[in-house]
Design a protein around this motif. Structure first.
Motif, mmCIF file in Angstrom:
data_model
loop_
_atom_site.group_PDB
_atom_site.id
_atom_site.type_symbol
_atom_site.label_atom_id
_atom_site.label_comp_id
_atom_site.label_asym_id
_atom_site.label_seq_id
_atom_site.Cartn_x
_atom_site.Cartn_y
_atom_site.Cartn_z
ATOM 1 N N TRP A 78 0.631 -1.090 -0.215
ATOM 2 C CA TRP A 78 -0.009 -0.104 0.148
ATOM 3 C C TRP A 78 0.973 1.215 -0.139
ATOM 4 O O TRP A 78 0.261 2.346 -0.374
ATOM 5 N N PHE A 79 2.261 1.156 0.330
ATOM 6 C CA PHE A 79 2.854 2.337 0.772
ATOM 7 C C PHE A 79 4.211 2.350 0.005
ATOM 8 O O PHE A 79 5.224 2.148 0.593
ATOM 9 N N PRO A 80 4.263 2.143 -1.147
ATOM 10 C CA PRO A 80 5.584 2.068 -2.062
ATOM 11 C C PRO A 80 6.499 3.241 -1.958
ATOM 12 O O PRO A 80 7.522 3.141 -1.816
ATOM 13 N N ASP A 81 5.788 4.365 -1.498
ATOM 14 C CA ASP A 81 6.764 5.600 -1.235
ATOM 15 C C ASP A 81 7.062 5.792 0.050
ATOM 16 O O ASP A 81 7.836 6.876 0.521
ATOM 17 N N ARG A 82 6.290 5.340 0.998
ATOM 18 C CA ARG A 82 6.793 5.421 2.357
ATOM 19 C C ARG A 82 6.576 4.060 3.320
ATOM 20 O O ARG A 82 6.154 3.560 4.213
ATOM 21 N N ARG A 83 7.414 3.132 2.669
ATOM 22 C CA ARG A 83 7.295 1.699 3.150
ATOM 23 C C ARG A 83 7.918 1.825 4.567
ATOM 24 O O ARG A 83 7.508 0.938 5.473
ATOM 25 N N GLY A 84 9.097 2.373 4.640
ATOM 26 C CA GLY A 84 9.725 2.335 6.176
ATOM 27 C C GLY A 84 8.923 2.937 7.145
ATOM 28 O O GLY A 84 8.592 2.455 8.338
ATOM 29 N N PHE A 85 8.052 4.089 7.025
ATOM 30 C CA PHE A 85 7.147 4.700 7.810
ATOM 31 C C PHE A 85 5.979 3.809 8.086
ATOM 32 O O PHE A 85 5.357 3.484 9.288
ATOM 33 N N ALA A 86 5.546 3.136 7.030
ATOM 34 C CA ALA A 86 4.126 2.272 7.223
ATOM 35 C C ALA A 86 4.540 1.198 8.116
ATOM 36 O O ALA A 86 3.476 0.828 8.867
ATOM 37 N N PRO A 134 8.359 3.879 13.285
ATOM 38 C CA PRO A 134 7.996 4.820 12.499
ATOM 39 C C PRO A 134 9.028 5.921 12.215
ATOM 40 O O PRO A 134 9.086 6.541 10.887
ATOM 41 N N PHE A 135 9.558 6.266 13.262
ATOM 42 C CA PHE A 135 10.816 7.473 12.974
ATOM 43 C C PHE A 135 11.811 7.036 12.281
ATOM 44 O O PHE A 135 12.003 7.799 11.106
ATOM 45 N N PHE A 136 12.379 6.105 12.527
ATOM 46 C CA PHE A 136 13.680 5.594 11.454
ATOM 47 C C PHE A 136 13.068 4.942 10.262
ATOM 48 O O PHE A 136 13.643 5.195 9.293
ATOM 49 N N TYR A 195 16.180 9.416 3.269
ATOM 50 C CA TYR A 195 17.914 9.514 3.334
ATOM 51 C C TYR A 195 18.373 8.147 3.113
ATOM 52 O O TYR A 195 19.754 8.057 3.265
ATOM 53 N N GLY A 196 17.672 7.028 2.830
ATOM 54 C CA GLY A 196 18.196 5.969 2.286
ATOM 55 C C GLY A 196 18.002 4.850 3.402
ATOM 56 O O GLY A 196 18.487 5.218 4.713
ATOM 57 N N ARG A 197 17.913 3.635 3.134
ATOM 58 C CA ARG A 197 17.960 2.415 3.991
ATOM 59 C C ARG A 197 19.119 2.309 4.748
ATOM 60 O O ARG A 197 19.319 2.065 5.996
ATOM 61 N N GLU A 198 19.982 2.183 3.994
ATOM 62 C CA GLU A 198 21.664 1.707 4.488
ATOM 63 C C GLU A 198 21.945 3.062 5.406
ATOM 64 O O GLU A 198 22.604 2.599 6.446
ATOM 65 N N ASN A 199 22.045 4.093 4.944
ATOM 66 C CA ASN A 199 22.455 5.224 5.617
ATOM 67 C C ASN A 199 21.884 5.397 7.142
ATOM 68 O O ASN A 199 22.461 5.568 8.185
ATOM 69 N N THR A 200 20.468 5.044 7.198
ATOM 70 C CA THR A 200 19.845 5.099 8.166
ATOM 71 C C THR A 200 20.261 3.938 9.226
ATOM 72 O O THR A 200 20.409 3.861 10.282
ATOM 73 N N MET A 201 20.448 2.725 8.431
ATOM 74 C CA MET A 201 20.819 1.595 9.453
ATOM 75 C C MET A 201 22.097 1.961 9.927
ATOM 76 O O MET A 201 22.331 1.483 11.350
ATOM 77 N N ALA A 202 22.989 2.615 9.305
ATOM 78 C CA ALA A 202 24.496 2.551 9.563
ATOM 79 C C ALA A 202 24.723 3.533 11.046
ATOM 80 O O ALA A 202 25.049 3.246 12.096
ATOM 81 N N TRP A 241 17.164 0.157 18.722
ATOM 82 C CA TRP A 241 17.145 -1.437 18.394
ATOM 83 C C TRP A 241 15.875 -1.633 17.596
ATOM 84 O O TRP A 241 15.944 -2.294 16.836
ATOM 85 N N GLY A 242 14.923 -1.121 18.223
ATOM 86 C CA GLY A 242 13.604 -1.434 17.619
ATOM 87 C C GLY A 242 13.393 -1.006 16.342
ATOM 88 O O GLY A 242 12.330 -1.702 15.540
ATOM 89 N N GLU A 243 13.938 -0.320 15.757
ATOM 90 C CA GLU A 243 13.892 0.200 14.114
ATOM 91 C C GLU A 243 14.297 -1.114 13.255
ATOM 92 O O GLU A 243 14.073 -1.032 12.208
ATOM 93 N N ILE A 244 14.849 -2.153 13.666
ATOM 94 C CA ILE A 244 15.359 -3.314 12.695
ATOM 95 C C ILE A 244 13.914 -3.707 12.158
ATOM 96 O O ILE A 244 13.845 -4.139 10.951
ATOM 97 N N PHE A 245 13.020 -3.456 12.979
ATOM 98 C CA PHE A 245 11.483 -4.007 12.300
ATOM 99 C C PHE A 245 10.868 -3.196 11.426
ATOM 100 O O PHE A 245 9.741 -3.481 10.909
ATOM 101 N N SER A 246 11.115 -2.071 11.110
ATOM 102 C CA SER A 246 10.742 -1.182 9.856
ATOM 103 C C SER A 246 11.841 -1.079 8.686
ATOM 104 O O SER A 246 11.402 -1.308 7.647
ATOM 105 N N LEU A 247 13.034 -1.051 9.119
ATOM 106 C CA LEU A 247 14.153 -1.139 8.225
ATOM 107 C C LEU A 247 14.374 -2.171 7.486
ATOM 108 O O LEU A 247 14.502 -2.160 6.281
#
Length: 429
Positions: A129-137, A278-280, A287-294, A328-334
Motif C-alpha cells: 500500500w505504501f511504496p513511497d513510504r514503506r519504512g514509515f508504514a 515509524p521514526f527511523f 535519506y536511504g535505508r543503509e544510511n539510516t541503518m548505519a 534497536w527496535g527500528e530493525i522491524f521497519s528498516l
C-alpha cells in the motif's frame, strides 16, 4: 480511482493494520503476568512453564515463511482475521488449561501461529500500500505490536488480582480476538489503480519481482539475514536479561522521578521501542535505508557503552536504556522495507517470512547465550561487549557492504533509490 481517494484508502488500511497488530501484542508482552499463576495451577517448575513463551516465539518466527506463502496465495483479509481469532482463542483455551500440555497447546500453539500470521500478513500488506513510504508504514504497524500491550498491562494486572488469571484470560482473549478479527475484515490488497505513484528518486523499488526460491539463492538476501540476526541477537542479549542486570547493578529499586528505576525503565523502554519504528522508517524513506541503518546501529552501540559506563546511576540507567531500545527496535521497519525495495512486492509477504526467521534465531541466541556467558564470567560486561561489537559490525556492513551490493542489484534491475545511484552497464557498441 483518483489519487485522493487512493491515498485516503491506504491510510484507512494502515489504521486497521495498526489496530490488528495492537490486539496481538499482549500474548508476548503480558506473558510475564501469567507465569506465576500457571506455575501454581500446574505445579510445574518455572523453566517448564517458560517453555510456553519459547513455543510462541518459535512458531511466530520459524513458521513465518509458510504463513507468508499462504498469505501471498489466498485472501490476506481472511487469513489475518483467522490469525487474530487464533491469538484470542489461545487465551480463551489457556483459561481452561490444567496441565503443561494444555498450556503449550493453547497459549503456545494458538498464540504463536496466530500472531505470526497477523504480523507477517500486516507487514506484507503495508509494503504494497505504501511504496513511497514503506519504512514509515511498516514502522507504524510494527510500533502497534511493540506498544500495544501498554494499554492492556495494568487492566490485566488489576483483573488478575481481583478475579483471578483464568477469568482474565477468558475476558481479554474474547475482547482482543474479537477486535482483531473485526478490524482484519476491512483489510485487503491494493488494486493496481490504487497504488500511489512513487516520486522519482524517493525510495528504492525493484524493477522486477523476485520469487522466494530465486531470492534465497542471492548472497544479498543472506547478507540481510546475517545482519538482522546479529542485530536481533545483540539487542536481545540486553533486552532479555534487563531485569537481571538492573538488580546486579544495584539500581532496580532506586527511585527515578519518584518511581522505582526498573519498572520506570521498562515502561519508558516500551515507548521508545515503539516510537523508533515509524521514526527511523520515515528517516530511511527520505535519506536511504543503509544510511539510516548505519546511524541507528552505531547509536545503539554508543548507548550500550554509555549504559555500561554509568550503570550504577539510576537516572542514567533508566534514560539510557530508553536510548538502547530506541536504537534497536527500528530493525522491524528498516529490514522489511529494505527487503521489499530490493526484491519487489509480488512475493513480499513470503520473502519477509524468510527474513523474519532471523528474529527467531536472535531470540534463541540472545537470551540463553547471554545467560551462559554471565554464568561463566560472573559479569555482565562480556555480554555488553558482545552486543556492542555486533552493533558496530552490522553498522559497518550496512554502509560498506549492503549499500554497494544493493547498488549493483538495483543497477542491473534498473531501479533507483535515495542514497543509492544504480550502476549502469556500459552500452554495447
Amino acid at each position: 480511482m483518483d489519487t485522493v481517494a487512493s491515498n485516503r484508502t491506504r491510510w484507512v488500511q494502515l489504521l486497521l493494520g495498526l489496530i490488528v497488530m495492537m490486539t496481538i501484542s499482549s500474548p508476548q508482552y503480558v506473558w510475564t503476568l501469567f507465569v506465576k499463576p500457571f506455575q501454581t495451577a500446574t505445579g510445574a517448575s518455572l523453566a517448564a512453564v517458560q517453555v510456553t513463551f519459547t513455543i510462541v516465539i518459535v512458531l511466530q518466527t520459524f513458521f513465518s515463511p509458510v504463513q507468508g506463502w499462504l498469505l501471498d496465495r489466498f485472501s490476506p483479509k481472511l487469513l489475518i482475521a483467522a490469525g487474530a481469532a487464533m491469538s484470542g482463542l489461545g487465551w480463551v483455551a489457556a483459561s481452561y488449561s490444567e496441565s503443561l500440555f494444555g498450556l503449550y497447546a493453547s497459549y503456545g500453539l494458538l498464540c504463536g501461529l496466530g500472531t505470526g500470521i497477523v504480523y507477517v500478513g500486516i507487514v506484507g500488506l503495508m509494503v504494497r500500500w505504501f511504496p513511497d513510504r514503506r519504512g514509515f508504514a511498516v514502522g507504524v504497524v510494527a510500533a502497534g505490536y511493540g506498544m500495544g500491550a501498554i494499554g492492556t498491562t495494568f487492566p490485566i494486572s488489576d483483573m488478575i488480582a481481583a478475579s483471578g488469571f483464568r477469568h482474565t484470560l477468558l475476558v481479554f482473549g474474547l475482547i482482543l480476538g474479537a477486535i482483531g478479527f473485526l478490524a482484519a475484515l476491512g483489510l485487503r490488497s491494493p488494486k493496481p489503480s490504487e497504488i500511489v505513484p512513487v516520486p522519482p528518486g524517493r525510495t528504492a523499488s525493484a524493477a522486477r519481482d523476485t520469487a522466494p526460491a530465486e531470492m534465497l539463492r542471492t548472497p544479498l538476501f543472506w547478507l540481510m539475514f546475517l545482519m538482522m540476526t546479529m542485530m536481533s541477537t545483540g539487542g536481545l542479549m540486553v533486552v532479555a536479561q534487563f531485569a537481571s542486570f538492573a538488580r546486579d547493578f544495584g539500581v532496580a529499586d532506586a527511585l527515578v522521578f519518584g518511581f522505582a528505576a526498573l519498572p520506570f525503565a521498562l515502561t519508558f523502554d516500551r515507548i521508545t521501542n515503539g516510537l523508533t519504528r515509524p521514526f527511523f522508517g520515515w528517516v530511511s524513506d527520505h535519506y536511504g535505508r543503509e544510511n539510516t541503518m548505519a546511524v541507528a546501529f552505531a547509536l545503539e552501540a554508543v548507548a550500550i557503552v554509555c549504559l555500561l559506563v554509568w550503570r550504577e546511576n539510576p537516572y542514567a540507567f533508566a534514560l539510557l536504556s530508553g536510548v538502547v531500545f530506541f536504537a534497536w527496535g527500528e530493525i522491524f521497519s528498516l529490514f522489511p522495507s529494505t527487503l521489499t525495495d530490493t526484491f519487489g512486492t509480488k512475493h513480499a509477504t513470503t520473502n519477509y517470512g524468510f527474513l523474519y526467521m532471523a528474529q527467531g534465531v536472535g531470540s534463541l541466541l540472545g537470551g540463553p547465550v547471554a545467560a551462559m556467558i554471565y554464568a561463566s564470567a560472573g559479569s555482565w560486561i562480556p555480554v555488553f561487549s558482545i552486543a556492542i561489537v555486533l552493533d558496530l559490525i552490522t553498522a559497518v556492513l550496512a554502509y560498506f557492504v549492503l549499500k554497494p551490493a544493493r547498488r549493483r542489484w538495483l543497477g542491473v534491475n534498473g531501479a533507483e533509490s535515495v542514497g543509492i545511484e544504480p550502476v549502469r552497464r556500459p552500452a554495447l557498441s
